[in-house]
Design an enzyme around this catalytic site. Structure first.
Site, PDB file in Angstrom:
ATOM      1  N   ASP A   1       0.827  -1.167   0.008  1.00  0.00           N
ATOM      2  CA  ASP A   1      -0.088   0.077  -0.078  1.00  0.00           C
ATOM      3  C   ASP A   1       0.758   1.438   0.000  1.00  0.00           C
ATOM      4  OD1 ASP A   1      -2.713  -1.509   2.079  1.00  0.00           O
ATOM      5  OD2 ASP A   1      -2.298  -1.460  -0.035  1.00  0.00           O
TER       6      ASP A   1
ATOM      7  N   SER B   1      -4.403   7.958 -40.015  1.00  0.00           N
ATOM      8  CA  SER B   1      -4.365   9.336 -39.243  1.00  0.00           C
ATOM      9  C   SER B   1      -4.619  10.475 -40.307  1.00  0.00           C
ATOM     10  CB  SER B   1      -3.124   9.540 -38.580  1.00  0.00           C
ATOM     11  OG  SER B   1      -2.096   9.554 -39.397  1.00  0.00           O
TER      12      SER B   1
ATOM     13  N   LYS C   1     -13.847  17.464 -34.958  1.00  0.00           N
ATOM     14  CA  LYS C   1     -12.678  16.407 -34.828  1.00  0.00           C
ATOM     15  C   LYS C   1     -12.995  16.287 -33.243  1.00  0.00           C
ATOM     16  CE  LYS C   1      -7.856  15.116 -35.691  1.00  0.00           C
ATOM     17  NZ  LYS C   1      -7.452  14.721 -34.051  1.00  0.00           N
TER      18      LYS C   1
ATOM     19  N   GLU D   1     -14.932   7.425 -32.551  1.00  0.00           N
ATOM     20  CA  GLU D   1     -14.243   8.001 -31.442  1.00  0.00           C
ATOM     21  C   GLU D   1     -14.985   7.859 -30.021  1.00  0.00           C
ATOM     22  OE1 GLU D   1     -11.494   9.221 -32.879  1.00  0.00           O
ATOM     23  OE2 GLU D   1     -10.562  10.491 -31.283  1.00  0.00           O
TER      24      GLU D   1
ATOM     25  N   LYS E   1     -13.634  15.937 -45.503  1.00  0.00           N
ATOM     26  CA  LYS E   1     -13.375  14.800 -46.434  1.00  0.00           C
ATOM     27  C   LYS E   1     -14.234  14.847 -47.533  1.00  0.00           C
ATOM     28  CE  LYS E   1     -13.948  12.195 -42.250  1.00  0.00           C
ATOM     29  NZ  LYS E   1     -14.571  11.318 -41.156  1.00  0.00           N
TER      30      LYS E   1
ATOM     31  N   CYS F   1      29.965  20.516 -28.061  1.00  0.00           N
ATOM     32  CA  CYS F   1      28.681  19.587 -27.529  1.00  0.00           C
ATOM     33  C   CYS F   1      28.908  19.454 -26.161  1.00  0.00           C
ATOM     34  CB  CYS F   1      29.029  18.426 -28.332  1.00  0.00           C
ATOM     35  SG  CYS F   1      27.863  17.059 -27.924  1.00  0.00           S
TER      36      CYS F   1
ATOM     37  N   CYS G   1      28.397  16.873 -24.356  1.00  0.00           N
ATOM     38  CA  CYS G   1      28.799  15.737 -24.088  1.00  0.00           C
ATOM     39  C   CYS G   1      30.326  15.758 -23.429  1.00  0.00           C
ATOM     40  CB  CYS G   1      28.843  14.831 -25.227  1.00  0.00           C
ATOM     41  SG  CYS G   1      30.083  14.668 -26.516  1.00  0.00           S
TER      42      CYS G   1
ATOM     43  N   CYS H   1      26.656  18.443 -33.552  1.00  0.00           N
ATOM     44  CA  CYS H   1      28.041  17.990 -32.929  1.00  0.00           C
ATOM     45  C   CYS H   1      28.821  17.081 -33.886  1.00  0.00           C
ATOM     46  CB  CYS H   1      27.639  17.107 -31.605  1.00  0.00           C
ATOM     47  SG  CYS H   1      28.997  16.046 -31.069  1.00  0.00           S
TER      48      CYS H   1
HETATM   49  S1  IVH Z   1     -11.559  10.347 -40.005  1.00  0.00           S
HETATM   50  C1  IVH Z   1      -8.977   7.889 -42.495  1.00  0.00           C
HETATM   51  N1  IVH Z   1     -13.020  11.798 -38.411  1.00  0.00           N
HETATM   52  O1  IVH Z   1      -8.443  11.901 -35.421  1.00  0.00           O
HETATM   53  C2  IVH Z   1      -9.641   9.001 -41.721  1.00  0.00           C
HETATM   54  N2  IVH Z   1     -11.150  11.234 -37.492  1.00  0.00           N
HETATM   55  O2  IVH Z   1      -5.822  12.396 -36.710  1.00  0.00           O
HETATM   56  C3  IVH Z   1      -9.784   8.350 -40.428  1.00  0.00           C
HETATM   57  N3  IVH Z   1     -10.751  11.919 -35.207  1.00  0.00           N
HETATM   58  O3  IVH Z   1      -7.286   8.733 -35.628  1.00  0.00           O
HETATM   59  C4  IVH Z   1     -10.294   9.500 -39.347  1.00  0.00           C
HETATM   60  N4  IVH Z   1     -12.698  12.902 -34.771  1.00  0.00           N
HETATM   61  O4  IVH Z   1      -8.995   9.099 -33.712  1.00  0.00           O
HETATM   62  C5  IVH Z   1     -12.005  11.047 -38.503  1.00  0.00           C
HETATM   63  N5  IVH Z   1     -14.734  13.197 -37.266  1.00  0.00           N
HETATM   64  C6  IVH Z   1     -13.530  12.538 -37.349  1.00  0.00           C
HETATM   65  C7  IVH Z   1     -12.555  12.525 -36.203  1.00  0.00           C
HETATM   66  C8  IVH Z   1     -11.605  11.778 -36.366  1.00  0.00           C
HETATM   67  C9  IVH Z   1     -11.663  12.531 -34.093  1.00  0.00           C
HETATM   68  C10 IVH Z   1      -9.487  11.121 -34.937  1.00  0.00           C
HETATM   69  C11 IVH Z   1      -9.443   9.911 -35.183  1.00  0.00           C
HETATM   70  C12 IVH Z   1      -8.127   9.512 -35.907  1.00  0.00           C
HETATM   71  C13 IVH Z   1      -7.539  10.807 -35.636  1.00  0.00           C
HETATM   72  C14 IVH Z   1      -6.768  11.321 -37.015  1.00  0.00           C
END
Ligand code: IVH
Length: 705
Positions: A49, A94, A130, A187, A303, A421, A423, A445
């Site tokens: 603990d 991403s 997002k 998400e 998108k 540097c 180092c 360096c």
């Molecule tokens: S689309 C191929 N839509 O942002 C596209 N991503 O930086 C896939 N995210 O990993 C992602 N809100 O975790 C999309 N409305 C949204 C989003 C979203 C949050 C996050 C998601 C992704 C990251 C990318």
């Protein structure tokens, strides 16, 4: 080490606190394993603990140091690494970022250019918040939830199915008539109200409070007790998908609406627009509502609406060409610049780091910020002791923007940038030359592998997540082992001889502070598991300058085996023109990369390091993509003006089909696709007797005529 364990929490510096949290995490995990796993506790409950209390107290004082695998996120024996891995059938990508309206205009222009859209043809985009949470991929078969996986590195995530089942927004059985196989992505997040209530309960119980909703949601989903997940109110918005056996719609908007029909919550602010200024106007509307939405968002995602166009656009590296995240402006705060330290990176670059009086910026405590280079310090005019303005944007390293002149104390000190540097070798620092031959801003360096900082950074890169990714061997452990008297790790090969050397070491790893039988065994297992490594990871891990992940992948796919790559690299290093030309023909590989590969392999020390490593591992050959396509393995040059696609789309298409798209015609070229106005490349192809076809014939050849 024993003195640090005794030091009162209030007296710990941030570095000491991090070291202690590190030790406590390992120690508590070890006792958990002994207690729950082996039923053989080594210490009393009271001592156990006390360890947990100390860990909590340190986390309370240094909330930004809380580890992802913190023992306080776990109840009992629930090591996070116990999650099974799930390979994503469709990678989880991403998003690229846009930081200004101009970036958005550029994005739309890029999309139009790639698709070769005429000035009068419309293109629709969706715009939606997002969400600042963590992404989850849910797999439904026959309408039933069969698995839930976190994003992980995009290729492979963790199986969190049991936890996902406790989230009310995630249906166990879908409504309507969904496709047989449906992977829904979205998400997981926590509302700001639920987060505040959770923290109130924590405080009332005298427990530490959580830093922000995002981390709390992530911690909740990634702990092993579903009862804990069930007790915390997580929510889910669906916005994307992975594998789908039958697409219910052909646009982004209709797809997301179909997901709503199957029982998912979707974001009400998602809309479709055809004009860029309408996208941007929607962004500003969402930004204005940000504070009252009830959940954290960090930008707006645009998108391309048509799924057919998304398919044509494809993706670069890890991000789709058809989407972008327009981020909200970074948050700022004021604090004191206490000191400037110099960090030496993998390539020897000296980076000044600002040590700050801890300050909360956008919900996160910031103690360090980058100052980039000597010019930046001069440009900002900052002195030690100044009150500075710090900015933090998303997951980017915080930055110093300037100082407040009225608050400069009389004893403020200028920072003389070092000429050697830091180092122990004190190697002189040189300024890099720019492409134009002038003096660059980066100071390096010159010690290379003689400089311990650079060697350490190389090793850290070698074990990093996108390279060898060895569990239990991260940056901290590299620091720990580097100067170790018994078991030093000074080269990549040393990692793979660690277990062998340990067997005869005066003090075995299992008998050391912070390690025990279980954790030492786990480390050796994790290392052994990485003896088989894909070629692209190996090439990336070597840390050759300018060879990032995408370049490493290109090289791996082009050469296939380690032997072939090494032979090519050595030939390039030896100045063989043919080998250089061949490498130059690869997409996105230019002079800088080739020079870096040559420099690396020309250095005897590097060759030895690599050979020692290769002797310890087994390299998995790279897959040659789409070997069955009619143009697989061919080197193709596109020239002249193309009418049905842009040059970039043509190249991307050729690569998807397993061909190499080259920039210039040589004896190695297999096929030239020439449009009207083709000039010198066409002429050269004809001279060399290379097959030349037009754009229509190209589409016919690849079966899309
Ligand atoms: S689309 C191929 N839509 O942002 C596209 N991503 O930086 C896939 N995210 O990993 C992602 N809100 O975790 C999309 N409305 C949204 C989003 C979203 C949050 C996050 C998601 C992704 C990251 C990318």
């Amino acid at each position: 080490m024993s003195s640090l364990r005794e030091k009162p929490v209030a007296a710990l510096s941030a570095e000491e606190a991090a070291a202690e949290l590190d030790r406590l995490a390992a120690e508590i995990a070890r006792h958990d394993a002994l207690y729950y796993g082996e039923d053989e506790p080594e210490i009393s409950d009271a001592e156990y603990d006390a360890l947990r209390r100390r860990n909590l107290a340190i986390e309370q004082r240094f909330p930004d140091l809380v580890r992802a695998d913190s023992p306080s996120h776990r109840v009992g024996y629930q090591p996070v690494s116990k999650f099974a891995k799930v390979v994503h059938r469709v990678p989880m990508l991403s998003l690229d970022n846009a930081f200004s309206d101009d970036d958005v205009v550029d994005f739309v222009a890029r999309v139009r250019r790639f698709l070769k859209l005429g000035a009068d043809s419309e293109i629709a985009f969706t715009a939606e918040p997002k969400i600042d949470g963590l992404s989850l991929s849910l797999r439904y078969e026959g309408g039933r939830l069969v698995s839930a996986a976190t994003r992980g590195d995009g290729a492979e995530g963790e199986d969190v199915t049991a936890n996902a089942r406790t989230i009310a927004d995630i249906p166990g059985v879908l409504a309507g008539s969904p496709p047989e196989i449906l992977e829904v992505r979205g998400e997981v997040y926590m509302t700001t109200a639920d987060f505040a209530a959770l923290n109130q309960r924590q405080a009332a119980l005298g427990r530490p409070t959580y830093v922000n909703p995002r981390n709390t949601a992530a911690g909740t989903l990634r702990q092993l007790d579903p009862a804990v997940t069930a007790s915390r109110p997580l929510k889910f918005f669906a916005y994307s998908w992975g594998e789908v056996s039958r697409m219910p719609a052909d646009t982004q908007l209709e797809m997301v609406r179909a997901l709503a029909g199957y029982g998912f919550a979707i974001n009400a602010l998602m809309q479709r627009f055809t004009r860029t200024h309408d996208l941007i106007a929607h962004y500003h509307r969402i930004e204005a509502e940000r504070a009252t939405l009830g959940y954290d968002i960090d930008g707006v995602v645009y998108k391309v609406d048509s799924l057919a166009l998304q398919e044509r656009l494809g993706f670069v590296s890890r991000s789709p060409r058809w989407a972008i995240a327009h981020k909200f402006p970074a948050e700022k705060a004021m604090t004191i610049l206490k000191a400037i330290d110099i960090q030496v990176g993998r390539t020897g670059a000296l980076t000044p780091v600002a040590r700050l009086e801890p300050v909360t910026v956008g919900g996160v405590v910031v103690t360090n910020a980058t100052l980039h280079n000597a010019e930046e310090i001069e440009r900002l005019g900052v002195m030690i002791g100044d009150t500075v303005i710090v900015q933090r944007a998303g997951d980017v390293i915080p930055q110093v923007l300037g100082y407040v002149a009225e608050r400069r104390p009389p004893d403020a000190r200028a920072f003389p940038f070092p000429t050697v540097c830091p180092c122990p070798l004190e190697t002189p620092v040189v300024r890099e030359e720019t492409a134009g031959g002038g003096e660059g801003v980066v100071r390096r360096c010159t010690g290379e592998f003689a400089c311990p900082f650079q060697r350490k950074e190389h090793l850290k890169h070698f074990v990093s997540r996108r390279a060898f990714d060895i569990e239990g061997l991260g940056e901290k452990q590299i620091e720990y082992f580097y100067d170790d008297a018994d078991l030093p790790i000074r080269t990549p090969a040393d990692i793979f001889t660690l277990a062998r050397r340990d067997a005869t070491a005066p003090t075995r790893l299992k008998d050391r502070d912070g390690y025990g039988e279980v954790s030492a065994g786990k480390l050796f297992e994790a290392i052994a598991a990485r003896r088989r490594i894909p070629l692209e990871r190996l090439i990336y891990a070597l840390g050759i300058r300018h060879v990032g992940e995408a370049t490493a992948r290109t090289l791996a796919r082009a050469y296939g085996t380690w032997e072939a790559f090494e032979a090519a690299a050595l030939a390039v290093a030896a100045g063989e023109a043919g080998a250089r030309e061949e490498m130059d023909a690869l997409e996105d590989i230019g002079e800088a990369v080739i020079d870096a590969v040559a420099t690396y392999f020309a250095e005897p020390h590097n060759r030895r390091t690599v050979e020692d490593l290769i002797a310890e591992i087994e390299v998995i050959e790279a897959e040659k993509p789409a070997a069955h396509s009619p143009v697989a393995g061919k080197t193709i040059v596109f020239t002249g003006s193309l009418e049905r696609m842009s040059r970039d789309e043509a190249k991307a298409m050729a690569e998807r089909l397993g061909a190499k798209a080259a920039g210039s015609v040589s004896a190695r070229t297999d096929l030239v696709v020439a449009g009207p106005g083709a000039g010198s490349k066409l002429k050269k192809a004809q001279e060399l007797g290379i097959e030349v076809i037009d754009e229509d014939a190209w589409f016919e050849r690849i079966g899309q005529g």
